[in-house]
Design an enzyme around this catalytic site. Structure first.
Site, PDB file in Angstrom:
ATOM      1  N   GLN B 137       0.838  -1.197   0.000  1.00 56.39           N
ATOM      2  CA  GLN B 137       0.000   0.000   0.000  1.00 56.39           C
ATOM      3  C   GLN B 137       0.878   1.254   0.000  1.00 56.39           C
ATOM      4  O   GLN B 137       0.843   2.051  -0.925  1.00 56.39           O
ATOM      5  CB  GLN B 137      -0.906  -0.026   1.235  1.00 56.39           C
ATOM      6  CG  GLN B 137      -1.810   1.183   1.366  1.00 56.39           C
ATOM      7  CD  GLN B 137      -2.769   1.035   2.543  1.00 56.39           C
ATOM      8  OE1 GLN B 137      -3.588   0.102   2.606  1.00 56.39           O
ATOM      9  NE2 GLN B 137      -2.644   1.920   3.505  1.00 56.39           N
ATOM     10  N   THR B 138       1.694   1.397   1.054  1.00 54.37           N
ATOM     11  CA  THR B 138       2.470   2.626   1.243  1.00 54.37           C
ATOM     12  C   THR B 138       3.423   2.903   0.076  1.00 54.37           C
ATOM     13  O   THR B 138       4.018   1.991  -0.475  1.00 54.37           O
ATOM     14  CB  THR B 138       3.269   2.511   2.548  1.00 54.37           C
ATOM     15  OG1 THR B 138       2.344   2.192   3.590  1.00 54.37           O
ATOM     16  CG2 THR B 138       3.993   3.790   2.876  1.00 54.37           C
ATOM     17  N   GLY B 177       6.477  -5.172   3.905  1.00 55.95           N
ATOM     18  CA  GLY B 177       7.285  -6.251   4.444  1.00 55.95           C
ATOM     19  C   GLY B 177       7.171  -7.488   3.570  1.00 55.95           C
ATOM     20  O   GLY B 177       6.083  -7.802   3.080  1.00 55.95           O
ATOM     21  N   THR B 422       3.691   3.285  14.209  1.00 56.35           N
ATOM     22  CA  THR B 422       3.602   3.966  12.912  1.00 56.35           C
ATOM     23  C   THR B 422       2.805   3.153  11.891  1.00 56.35           C
ATOM     24  O   THR B 422       1.950   3.685  11.206  1.00 56.35           O
ATOM     25  CB  THR B 422       5.032   4.235  12.375  1.00 56.35           C
ATOM     26  OG1 THR B 422       5.769   4.918  13.379  1.00 56.35           O
ATOM     27  CG2 THR B 422       4.997   5.051  11.109  1.00 56.35           C
ATOM     28  N   GLU B 424       0.137   0.453  10.219  1.00 59.56           N
ATOM     29  CA  GLU B 424      -1.305   0.298  10.456  1.00 59.56           C
ATOM     30  C   GLU B 424      -1.901   1.569  11.060  1.00 59.56           C
ATOM     31  O   GLU B 424      -2.773   1.511  11.934  1.00 59.56           O
ATOM     32  CB  GLU B 424      -1.579  -0.878  11.397  1.00 59.56           C
ATOM     33  CG  GLU B 424      -1.797  -2.182  10.692  1.00 59.56           C
ATOM     34  CD  GLU B 424      -2.896  -2.089   9.655  1.00 59.56           C
ATOM     35  OE1 GLU B 424      -4.017  -1.736  10.029  1.00 59.56           O
ATOM     36  OE2 GLU B 424      -2.615  -2.369   8.467  1.00 59.56           O
ATOM     37  N   ASP B 426      -0.479   5.767  11.703  1.00 52.26           N
ATOM     38  CA  ASP B 426       0.313   6.598  12.619  1.00 52.26           C
ATOM     39  C   ASP B 426      -0.549   6.923  13.850  1.00 52.26           C
ATOM     40  O   ASP B 426      -1.730   7.261  13.725  1.00 52.26           O
ATOM     41  CB  ASP B 426       0.695   7.878  11.871  1.00 52.26           C
ATOM     42  CG  ASP B 426       1.290   8.929  12.784  1.00 52.26           C
ATOM     43  OD1 ASP B 426       2.517   8.948  12.922  1.00 52.26           O
ATOM     44  OD2 ASP B 426       0.510   9.725  13.364  1.00 52.26           O
TER      45      ASP B 426
HETATM   46  C1  FAD Z   1       8.496  -1.360   9.964  1.00 48.77           C
HETATM   47  C2  FAD Z   1       7.418  -0.915   9.035  1.00 48.77           C
HETATM   48  C3  FAD Z   1       6.706  -1.843   8.324  1.00 48.77           C
HETATM   49  C4  FAD Z   1       5.729  -1.453   7.403  1.00 48.77           C
HETATM   50  N1  FAD Z   1       5.068  -2.404   6.684  1.00 48.77           N
HETATM   51  C5  FAD Z   1       4.213  -2.007   5.700  1.00 48.77           C
HETATM   52  C6  FAD Z   1       3.580  -2.972   4.852  1.00 48.77           C
HETATM   53  O1  FAD Z   1       3.789  -4.172   5.008  1.00 48.77           O
HETATM   54  N2  FAD Z   1       2.776  -2.518   3.855  1.00 48.77           N
HETATM   55  C7  FAD Z   1       2.545  -1.197   3.662  1.00 48.77           C
HETATM   56  O2  FAD Z   1       1.810  -0.852   2.745  1.00 48.77           O
HETATM   57  N3  FAD Z   1       3.099  -0.246   4.454  1.00 48.77           N
HETATM   58  C8  FAD Z   1       3.934  -0.629   5.475  1.00 48.77           C
HETATM   59  N4  FAD Z   1       4.523   0.316   6.273  1.00 48.77           N
HETATM   60  C9  FAD Z   1       4.232   1.736   6.072  1.00 48.77           C
HETATM   61  C10 FAD Z   1       3.358   2.324   7.166  1.00 48.77           C
HETATM   62  O3  FAD Z   1       2.071   1.844   7.070  1.00 48.77           O
HETATM   63  C11 FAD Z   1       3.414   3.861   7.092  1.00 48.77           C
HETATM   64  O4  FAD Z   1       4.716   4.244   7.399  1.00 48.77           O
HETATM   65  C12 FAD Z   1       2.432   4.467   8.073  1.00 48.77           C
HETATM   66  O5  FAD Z   1       1.155   4.354   7.558  1.00 48.77           O
HETATM   67  C13 FAD Z   1       2.718   5.935   8.374  1.00 48.77           C
HETATM   68  O6  FAD Z   1       2.651   6.692   7.244  1.00 48.77           O
HETATM   69  P1  FAD Z   1       3.838   7.664   6.822  1.00 48.77           P
HETATM   70  O7  FAD Z   1       5.106   6.939   6.918  1.00 48.77           O
HETATM   71  O8  FAD Z   1       3.434   8.236   5.526  1.00 48.77           O
HETATM   72  O9  FAD Z   1       3.835   8.804   7.904  1.00 48.77           O
HETATM   73  P2  FAD Z   1       3.422  10.334   7.678  1.00 48.77           P
HETATM   74  O10 FAD Z   1       1.972  10.426   7.482  1.00 48.77           O
HETATM   75  O11 FAD Z   1       4.293  10.946   6.670  1.00 48.77           O
HETATM   76  O12 FAD Z   1       3.771  10.912   9.113  1.00 48.77           O
HETATM   77  C14 FAD Z   1       4.721  11.948   9.341  1.00 48.77           C
HETATM   78  C15 FAD Z   1       4.194  12.837  10.435  1.00 48.77           C
HETATM   79  O13 FAD Z   1       3.077  13.556   9.948  1.00 48.77           O
HETATM   80  C16 FAD Z   1       1.996  13.465  10.844  1.00 48.77           C
HETATM   81  N5  FAD Z   1       0.738  13.523  10.113  1.00 48.77           N
HETATM   82  C17 FAD Z   1       0.434  12.917   8.956  1.00 48.77           C
HETATM   83  N6  FAD Z   1      -0.823  13.208   8.604  1.00 48.77           N
HETATM   84  C18 FAD Z   1      -1.337  14.015   9.560  1.00 48.77           C
HETATM   85  C19 FAD Z   1      -2.603  14.658   9.774  1.00 48.77           C
HETATM   86  N7  FAD Z   1      -3.596  14.523   8.912  1.00 48.77           N
HETATM   87  N8  FAD Z   1      -2.753  15.395  10.882  1.00 48.77           N
HETATM   88  C20 FAD Z   1      -1.756  15.539  11.759  1.00 48.77           C
HETATM   89  N9  FAD Z   1      -0.552  14.965  11.600  1.00 48.77           N
HETATM   90  C21 FAD Z   1      -0.347  14.218  10.513  1.00 48.77           C
HETATM   91  C22 FAD Z   1       2.204  12.154  11.563  1.00 48.77           C
HETATM   92  O14 FAD Z   1       1.594  12.172  12.849  1.00 48.77           O
HETATM   93  C23 FAD Z   1       3.718  12.085  11.662  1.00 48.77           C
HETATM   94  O15 FAD Z   1       4.131  12.771  12.813  1.00 48.77           O
HETATM   95  C24 FAD Z   1       5.470  -0.074   7.219  1.00 48.77           C
HETATM   96  C25 FAD Z   1       6.184   0.867   7.957  1.00 48.77           C
HETATM   97  C26 FAD Z   1       7.152   0.477   8.859  1.00 48.77           C
HETATM   98  C27 FAD Z   1       7.907   1.511   9.622  1.00 48.77           C
END
Ligand code: FAD
Ligand code: FAD
Lengths: 664, 664
Positions: B137-138, B177, B422, B424, B426
């Site tokens: 997804q991400t 992953g 983070t 599933e 943030d």
């Molecule tokens: C170890 C690990 C495994 C993962 N596995 C998978 C996987 O198998 N499949 C997959 O698809 N993804 C996976 N992910 C991705 C994960 O789902 C995303 O990292 C997660 O959804 C957070 O999104 P982001 O990284 O874009 O954070 P961001 O949204 O960029 O967050 C950055 C900051 O912005 C803030 N923020 C964002 N939006 C808002 C808002 N509307 N209001 C206020 N604050 C906000 C957040 O609180 C945070 O402080 C994985 C991530 C990790 C770290």
């Protein structure tokens, strides 16, 4: 910093003179110049590259560290660097090594506890690194409780020597940095025993390894204690284990500035008072507070820049998504940390002054301020390191998923930083010492003894126990006097409440033990007051540069009001402020965040960190995050081959299997 | 668990039936038996050894992970394990791998979003692991904002196919992953485009690698994204990067349970409502809450045992030093975490029930409780993972210096756990969702709409806005009704205060943005109430075993009163309790700690963790810490040689130098 600046628009919004702010952060124009020059020097030297550190094996990392340390020394000598420049150079290398302990502990302790003769003998060769030393205090069984150390140093009058011995497993020295693989010498702390009598713990200079072939001397067992938190990080350091089997050293290798052992084995105190040794502690802890502001500002710089690059949800008129730094939740988590970085920087600067002041007074045989200075540095060490450790992890979380990548720089920064909460005094143990000092101060108030230095507000106990904050509207919270009064009232009342509760116990020690969690809270309140008041004092100075003082004023208020919010329970339960006033503080805080927002990038630019020092793709000066993340990924060893090693043995058989029996 | 039990004396003081507590913790006698059996099985199998993990290079670690995963699969089949047993087996391996995503995301999402036909086609081969799948997804540029994903799936009516494409750098899939090196298939989320029209994000099953030779299919670029936090830890997982260059898949590989694309390229909604997809989310988040209690209990087990082994300062009558677990500061930091572990375990159990309940209702086309269930799981995911991440680090600090060693097990546990904050969702973004739901609930109160489930207390808004806690003495705080009322009043009042403040804004979205930090606080208050009330509900059940219920009662009170102390500002500023009552709560809390103390070791023994699972020298069941730490140290590669590699090049020249020019 080639190419496009993705943060140019942000930078164009700055409302203050960034260059002048750099001077304020560095401490002086001169300090900035030195720091800037040395920072670039390190960044441009290929030996000092560190971007693959997380991927190195322990052995390779250690060898890389030895190489860097030798190169540091070479450059220092080639360029004839001053002490100040050399220390910046070691700082920017950003890789813990035996050098830190040699310069930061071994030499200072000889300076502080050695006689003049001993200093004359040992310091020159230590300064030239013809010997390398470490600080061997902690044992497997004893850290915080130094008086419980088990290593013995028994005087043998027959040979005029001490016999250093490790009588139990738990007496093994354990943790000293630089000990495991490098140090030729150590200051070893051991129980002094003469004529069958135990005289408590003293320091001894002990040679551990041959200067010819580096092999441990007879009777010495020494090695590394193994991997620590994280990859890269503090694993570049050879924290060591050390056992002595009746190792003999000449009598004159006991550090004898304070107490001496005569040829006959008599222990005599010199005319130098024991308190003098506290001076070294004040010195070391002062450097730890300075390090806290460095580590914190570094994390904040990364998180702030990335928060301006990262966009998620929403959209403004132009149809682009919102920068996450524009979310109030992001601001309410990030900006207080930015403010804390500045707050800790200034209190660190003040501690440096305090150390000079204490040293001068000690030389004049004036010990009056020493207990207060000692409590103050202990408390500030605890406060700033705990806050910084938490803040680094919060900065990582503020970067969302990408903060979890090694290449964000934040994992390694956290891993390398956190032991600061433990070494040089466990932070809780230190706060209990502060609390003890506060209780003593409170108990002496009725006798009319004037509290000094950072406790002088306690001299106004009566007023502070009565006062009511007169905040009426949100802007009232911008007045330094209002803030100070609230923090003083809170700290005073918490201390007095503890003292009252203590007095109900027949046995004061029992009371202290029972109430220790409250006492810790009171100590924290006192220490936060110190930080806030030093920030306010800083602002009373003349600070040139367009808008510079205004920005600092805003950050000072953010820091204070954030603490009011975080510790609201204290402020309300002591009646220092009312719920209504708290809510006004909150309103004010929100509006302060809006004032920080346009200057956020410039406020972290003012730290003047090179991309080398930050070692973070998310924190890059130019904000070119995505292209560089993508580029970096392919360097992982797992990408050396398209099909991973182990495919044939462990993946293919799964995919080709014919399952018959499985219930699944 | 050979040899002397250094904790035997501790265990002899236990005041409750540990075996019965184990049953409570496991959920049932049957669950305990399974868990116990499988835990031992894993511990005794040499393939599952993990004690050198922190020292492995990325490649070796990854290969080791592949080996373990293949062995897991082999054992599951050889032993004909049930689904429950297999899942425990994967749990005890304790090494993240593609298996987690294959079983935990790929299969559930096909179950949840695939049509019956699609399920019939894909699930059997997935169950047999003849294909291996992940959840993609991400993207590099979008995580939280799923609707902003950029990958496109354009329908080509000519060939009846979708063309999957990555139009920009930031559209690269990033993080999934199991993607980097292993998965043969992925559920890829992409914008559905038919006839030039964007229909938003949908899931597509895409084959990535050849089943013959594992090479990426034409148009697919895939690799690992590189090292993550720590050593060992999550680096066993191949989080991946993925780009598509116009990759074609048959039309029937779009997951079509909710909306379908016809042969002609028309998008039609099925009769299955979109909300159904929430079911999968509730399921996944429920497992995350369960994982939180596992990780937290593991950290607490280590810190508690070590706190009983570690002695420092003081001395009782026998002259031995005080166990650090006897210090009230240690207790006030540790015991609330112990209580939290139990609290999270029970709320996790309840969430499992909730998921079943929701599923049944969905099948009966009853969607009434879905929004509440969704908000509730989002909030509890956020609350428990944040608290657990902090708690693991606090447990590490509670172990002093030795907690910083890899061999304490805590660094790796922290590193592997924290991304749960983070992925599933943030945690802050989730809390904002909860807040939105709360504001909606409050706004509907006047209309008489009855709040359901965990928000039903809001139905008593009037009463809760008025009520005054009638705590008079410390023991009053032991009454469940008193605790509940305080937590309900606090949560209610914070929500209502937010709603009031929001109503002052002309533009509600602007208001929501501006007040978001307060809204997050209100959401936390609501979620904490849920955890407290589910703990209280648990205690209303019949719980057999001598002293078991009494201990749980104590832990429940510790959890609640610790929260009162931690969030005192909320309770006081909302007027839910008075300062006097807060001080009584504190007194009560201290006395509860004394009651926990003699049972602390037994309470962590009740988790029934093997030493293999704990993988911590400090947390060893037998408490034989020092001898084992000492033994372990020598295994570090740096100790392979007495004189370190690099001595000749980098140390000897320093020691032998003749300095002439240095100013130092
Ligand atoms: C170890 C690990 C495994 C993962 N596995 C998978 C996987 O198998 N499949 C997959 O698809 N993804 C996976 N992910 C991705 C994960 O789902 C995303 O990292 C997660 O959804 C957070 O999104 P982001 O990284 O874009 O954070 P961001 O949204 O960029 O967050 C950055 C900051 O912005 C803030 N923020 C964002 N939006 C808002 C808002 N509307 N209001 C206020 N604050 C906000 C957040 O609180 C945070 O402080 C994985 C991530 C990790 C770290
Ligand atoms: C990276 C690193 C580098 C180090 N470098 C050196 C070095 O160069 N030289 C050297 O000599 N040492 C070094 N140390 C050791 C360090 O100084 C000790 O670890 C530190 O002093 C803490 O002591 P401890 O480990 O015994 O903790 P402990 O005292 O065992 O702490 C365990 C727990 O007990 C609690 N506790 C202990 N006493 C009390 C009390 N009286 N009241 C209430 N609670 C209490 C603590 O708060 C903590 O929660 C290093 C340690 C680390 C981690």
């Amino acid at each position: 910093m080639e190419g496009v600046d993705h943060l140019a628009l942000e930078r164009s919004k700055t409302q203050f003179d960034v260059d002048q702010m750099k001077v304020v952060w560095a401490g002086s124009r001169h300090a900035l110049d030195v720091s800037d020059r040395i920072g670039r020097l390190v960044a441009s030297d290929p030996v000092f590259k560190k971007d693959n550190r997380a991927m190195l094996s322990r052995k390779d990392l250690f060898k890389d560290t030895l190489r860097k340390a030798a190169h540091v020394w070479k450059r220092i000598n080639e360029l004839k660097l001053t002490e100040e420049e050399a220390s910046r150079l070691r700082f920017f290398i950003d890789q813990p090594s035996y050098m830190d302990l040699h310069w930061g502990m071994f030499i200072p302790v000889i300076k502080g506890s050695g006689t003049e003769e001993q200093q004359k003998k040992w310091l020159p060769i230590a300064y030239k690194m013809q010997i390398i030393g470490c600080y061997a205090q902690t044992e497997l069984g004893h850290g915080s409780n130094v008086q419980g150390l088990e290593t013995t140093a028994t005087f043998d009058p027959k040979t005029d020597e001490f016999v250093i011995n490790s009588p139990t497993l738990t007496s093994s020295k354990w943790w000293p940095g630089g000990l495991g693989k490098v140090s030729t010498h150590a200051v070893v702390f051991a129980r002094l025993i003469t004529d069958g009598q135990d005289h408590g713990v003293n320091g001894f200079i002990v040679q551990l390894r041959s200067l010819d072939d580096h092999l441990p001397l007879p009777g010495v067992t020494v090695g590394d204690i193994g991997m620590k938190f994280g990859s890269g990080a503090y694993n570049s350091m050879d924290n060591g284990v050390l056992r002595f089997d009746h190792v003999r050293i000449p009598r004159d290798q006991m550090l004898m500035r304070v107490s001496q052992v005569t040829r006959e084995g008599k222990v005599v105190l010199s005319n130098v008072p024991r308190q003098l040794l506290y001076g070294t502690m004040v010195f070391v802890r002062q450097t730890i507070v300075a390090d806290a502001s460095s580590a914190l500002s570094r994390a904040v710089c990364i998180a702030t820049r990335y928060s301006a690059v990262r966009r998620q949800f929403g959209s403004n008129d132009s149809g682009v998504e919102t920068q996450v730094i524009d979310y109030k939740t992001q601001q309410s988590r990030l900006f207080p940390l930015l403010a804390s970085a500045y707050a800790f920087r200034f209190v660190g600067e003040w501690l440096k002054w305090l150390y000079t002041d204490v040293t001068q007074k000690l030389q004049a045989n004036d010990f009056s301020t020493l207990p207060e200075a000692h409590a103050c540095t202990a408390g500030l060490k605890s406060l700033t390191t705990s806050a910084t450790a938490d803040a680094i992890e919060e900065c990582r979380k503020l970067c969302g998923g990408h903060g979890y990548l090694s290449s964000s720089g934040l994992p390694e920064l956290f891993a390398v930083y956190i032991p600061a909460c433990t070494y040089e005094g466990d932070n809780i143990v230190l706060l209990l010492q502060v609390a003890r000092f506060l209780m003593k101060t409170v108990s002496q108030l009725p006798s009319g003894k004037k509290p000094v230095g950072t406790t002088s507000y306690m001299g106004r106990a009566e007023q502070l126990l009565q006062s009511r904050s007169n905040v009426q509207k949100a802007e009232d919270w911008l007045k330094p006097s209002v803030i100070l009064e609230a923090f003083e009232a809170r700290a005073m009342r918490m201390s007095v409440a503890c003292a009252k509760d203590l007095s109900k116990f027949a046995n004061p020690e029992e009371g202290f033990a029972e109430l220790s969690p409250n006492l810790v809270d009171a100590a924290v309140a006192h220490c936060q007051l110190i930080v806030v008041s030093k920030f306010i004092e800083k602002l009373q100075q003349d600070i040139p540069g367009k808008g510079v003082k205004e920005q600092l004023q805003i950050l000072c208020n953010v820091y204070a009001l954030f603490l009011v919010h975080k510790h609201l329970g204290d402020f309300l339960s002591t009646g220092s402020i009312t719920a209504k006033q708290a809510s006004l503080a909150n309103d004010q805080l929100r509006s302060l965040y809006s004032q920080v927002r346009p200057n956020a990038i410039a406020l972290v630019d003012a730290f003047n960190y090179t991309d080398h020092y930050l070692s973070s793709i998310l924190g890059r000066y130019d904000g070119n995050v995505y292209a560089k993340l993508y580029e970096e990924a392919w360097k992982d060893p797992l990408n050396d081959t398209v099909v991973p090693e182990g495919y044939r043995e462990y993946i293919q058989p799964l995919l080709k299997q014919q399952l018959r029996n499985a219930r699944l």
